[in-house]
Motif scaffolding. Structure first.
Motif, mmCIF file in Angstrom:
data_model
loop_
_atom_site.group_PDB
_atom_site.id
_atom_site.type_symbol
_atom_site.label_atom_id
_atom_site.label_comp_id
_atom_site.label_asym_id
_atom_site.label_seq_id
_atom_site.Cartn_x
_atom_site.Cartn_y
_atom_site.Cartn_z
ATOM 1 N N ARG A 1 -4.636 -0.401 6.311
ATOM 2 C CA ARG A 1 -4.501 0.064 4.930
ATOM 3 C C ARG A 1 -3.060 -0.186 4.470
ATOM 4 N NH1 ARG A 1 -7.269 6.000 4.778
ATOM 5 N NH2 ARG A 1 -9.435 5.314 4.859
ATOM 6 N N SER A 2 -2.903 -1.159 3.584
ATOM 7 C CA SER A 2 -1.567 -1.481 3.097
ATOM 8 C C SER A 2 -1.444 -1.079 1.643
ATOM 9 C CB SER A 2 -1.325 -2.986 3.239
ATOM 10 O OG SER A 2 -0.133 -3.332 2.586
ATOM 11 N N ILE B 1 -0.168 -1.027 -4.801
ATOM 12 C CA ILE B 1 -1.546 -0.716 -5.172
ATOM 13 C C ILE B 1 -1.622 -0.028 -6.544
ATOM 14 C CG2 ILE B 1 -1.494 1.435 -3.801
ATOM 15 C CD1 ILE B 1 -4.581 -0.822 -4.354
ATOM 16 N N SER B 2 -0.513 0.754 -6.848
ATOM 17 C CA SER B 2 -0.539 1.436 -8.140
ATOM 18 C C SER B 2 -0.227 0.499 -9.307
ATOM 19 C CB SER B 2 0.457 2.601 -8.127
ATOM 20 O OG SER B 2 1.762 2.110 -7.929
ATOM 21 N N ASP B 3 0.201 -0.750 -8.976
ATOM 22 C CA ASP B 3 0.504 -1.703 -10.038
ATOM 23 C C ASP B 3 -0.754 -2.429 -10.547
ATOM 24 O OD1 ASP B 3 3.251 -1.275 -9.958
ATOM 25 O OD2 ASP B 3 3.537 -2.717 -8.323
ATOM 26 N N VAL B 4 -1.856 -2.314 -9.773
ATOM 27 C CA VAL B 4 -3.019 -3.162 -10.127
ATOM 28 C C VAL B 4 -4.164 -2.344 -10.741
ATOM 29 C CG1 VAL B 4 -2.420 -4.838 -8.342
ATOM 30 C CG2 VAL B 4 -4.057 -3.003 -7.825
ATOM 31 N N PHE C 1 -4.357 5.498 -2.520
ATOM 32 C CA PHE C 1 -4.917 4.167 -2.749
ATOM 33 C C PHE C 1 -4.344 3.191 -1.763
ATOM 34 C CE2 PHE C 1 -4.400 6.063 -7.079
ATOM 35 C CZ PHE C 1 -5.736 6.387 -7.251
ATOM 36 N N TYR C 2 -5.106 2.114 -1.518
ATOM 37 C CA TYR C 2 -4.580 1.091 -0.609
ATOM 38 C C TYR C 2 -5.356 -0.198 -0.776
ATOM 39 C CZ TYR C 2 -8.547 2.956 1.981
ATOM 40 O OH TYR C 2 -9.782 3.397 2.326
ATOM 41 N N PRO D 1 2.560 5.704 6.182
ATOM 42 C CA PRO D 1 1.379 5.240 5.440
ATOM 43 C C PRO D 1 1.355 5.825 4.026
ATOM 44 C CG PRO D 1 0.775 7.024 6.901
ATOM 45 C CD PRO D 1 2.247 6.813 7.083
ATOM 46 N N GLY D 2 0.719 5.136 3.148
ATOM 47 C CA GLY D 2 0.452 5.671 1.821
ATOM 48 C C GLY D 2 1.666 5.939 0.971
ATOM 49 N N LEU D 3 2.708 5.141 1.124
ATOM 50 C CA LEU D 3 3.901 5.357 0.310
ATOM 51 C C LEU D 3 3.619 5.044 -1.152
ATOM 52 C CD1 LEU D 3 6.655 3.687 2.503
ATOM 53 C CD2 LEU D 3 6.530 6.113 1.861
#
Ligand SMILES: [Zn+2]
Length: 474
Positions: free
Chosen positions: A4-5, A19-22, A52-53, A181-183
């Motif tokens: 999970r990236s 992930i928050s940019d898309v 999100f990831y 994870p999940g930064l």
């Protein structure tokens, strides 16, 4: 757990995206390591409980989720156009470790620097081709380069080249983010711009300050070195003078050395005692008077004192002179004066003690010394040799107060040197113990009392004599 990236490469723009940019369900994300297509797991923004990831459509087990962090961080620095500079600390040490100088400390606190025209992957102006992660211009300061450390750090060779070229380069260390994870995007930005560990790996901007500190240190060291040199020269000169003086006065020092021998002292004091019985000698008069009147030498005029061999006559001689010629004389004069007063002025006479106290003569050891010399008491060759050397300045008891002309005599030598005034003082102090005189600092008085007697008993004679006898090892 599946890979999970939070980061992915956007196929469309070529940039690394969070992930928050898309958009929800974005489909143009790929893994930078294995080129696998990534699914954006970011549906139901409002109700989703976990982060999100991006998820590999296939595989991805060996792909580090943070491979893309390096490039993402570069983008952040470029897009934000600011970066927190690290603190700078340096110490300038003395060149010669023997110089006991505290190192000079130099500190500059970091601040948030603006970066104008930031760009990525720019060539360093170095001999060898090297590439900077981020380059920008800091207003009024100049070029500033930023290296991002994730998996690779600037190695020593590169660092040396950057330093040689005189560049301002900082390195931001993002390794602490790799396993988190999940930064969120904001967490990564905050770490890159402000809080992640950072350091100067090369700098030019503090060189002038450091240079002047080095100069300061050099001057300190020069001063110390020249001080050491001049101290050494002074000491050498003093050493030479001392040697010279001691060579010139080897006969006086030889006498002192002979005096150091207890056997010689015993011989001297025995000789002086014999002279008391020698009718040719002046002390014989005193001796005969004492023995004739008291049947022997009374203890009060036979108190051995340290330094008594300053006088070339037995202590009985000079102590009797003091006792009779100073103490008893003062006493008798005083009594005569009081009797006259009483007789002349009966109305204003308030008693013997008040009359005594109202006119109390002071007795000084130095005056007694003059009296003894006037009375013909000779000094030993040793004492007179040193008196001559001291040019009439009396020989003080303490080494620190010795005459300047005797400055090259050692502490030990000066301590054993028999000195007339201190010997007289010791006798007066012994008389204090017996109660014949009293003392205030270095002044002695005769207290109101009945007439002292030469043959009065001395209860603590052994104690009084002890120090003087030790001069002979007795
Ligand atoms: Zn992958």
């Amino acid at each position: 757990m599946a890979n999970r990236s939070v980061l992915a490469r956007d196929q469309l723009t070529g940039k690394i995206v969070h992930i928050s940019d898309v958009e929800e369900g974005y489909e143009r994300a790929i893994c930078d390591v294995c080129d696998s297509r990534l699914d954006a797991a970011n549906y139901f923004r409002s109700t989703r409980k976990v982060a999100f990831y991006f998820r590999h459509r296939s595989g991805g087990e060996g792909c580090s989720s943070m491979t893309m962090l390096h490039e993402y961080a570069q983008q952040i620095v470029r897009d934000r156009g600011v970066i927190q500079l690290p603190d700078f600390e340096a110490s300038v040490y003395p060149r010669n470790p023997k110089n006991n100088v505290e190192p000079l400390e130099f500190n500059r606190t970091g601040y948030l620097a603006n970066l104008l025209n930031p760009s990525l992957e720019k060539n360093y102006p170095t001999m060898r081709k090297l590439i900077a992660d981020v380059h920008g211009t800091e207003p009024e300061v100049g070029d500033l380069y930023v290296e991002i450390k994730v998996h690779n750090e600037v190695n020593e060779e590169k660092q040396a080249a950057l330093r040689k070229a005189g560049l301002d380069v900082i390195q931001v260390d993002l390794r602490s983010l790799v396993d988190l994870p999940g930064l969120t995007k904001e967490q990564i930005q905050e770490a890159v711009v402000f809080s992640a560990t950072r350091e100067w790996i090369s700098q030019r901007r503090f060189e002038n300050d450091l240079l002047s500190l080095r100069q300061q240190m050099r001057e300190l060291e020069l001063q110390l070195t020249s001080e050491r040199c001049s101290t050494r020269i002074v000491q050498e000169e003093k050493g030479l003078k001392k040697k010279d003086w001691r060579r010139k006065h080897s006969s006086e020092l030889g006498l002192l050395e002979a005096y150091h021998d207890l056997e010689n002292r015993r011989l001297a004091v025995n000789q002086f005692w014999k002279w008391c019985q020698d009718p040719q000698k002046p002390e014989n008069t005193v001796y005969r008077k004492l023995t004739g009147r008291y049947g022997g030498v009374p203890p009060i005029v036979n108190i051995p004192v340290r330094g008594e061999l300053a006088f070339k006559a037995h202590r009985t001689y000079w102590q009797t002179l003091i006792f009779e010629g100073v103490i008893l004389k003062i006493y008798d004069d005083q009594m005569r004066k009081i009797a006259q007063q009483k007789h002349k002025n009966k109305r204003f006479y308030y008693g013997d003690e008040i009359a005594w106290l109202s006119d109390l003569p002071s007795i000084y050891p130095a005056d007694i010394y003059k009296f003894l010399l006037r009375s013909g008491v000779p000094l030993t060759t040793l004492a007179s040799a040193f008196e001559e050397l001291s040019e009439e300045e009396p020989l003080a008891e303490r080494y620190g107060s010795r005459p300047d002309s005797l400055r090259f005599v050692t502490v030990k030598e000066y301590a054993i040197l028999p000195k007339p005034v201190p010997a007289i003082r010791r006798y007066l102090k012994a008389l204090c113990q017996i109660g014949i005189v009293s003392a205030s600092n270095d002044i002695f008085f005769i207290p109101f009392q009945s007439r002292p007697e030469v043959d009065q008993s001395v209860a603590n004679y052994d104690e009084l004599a002890r120090e003087g006898l030790s001069e002979y090892g007795w």
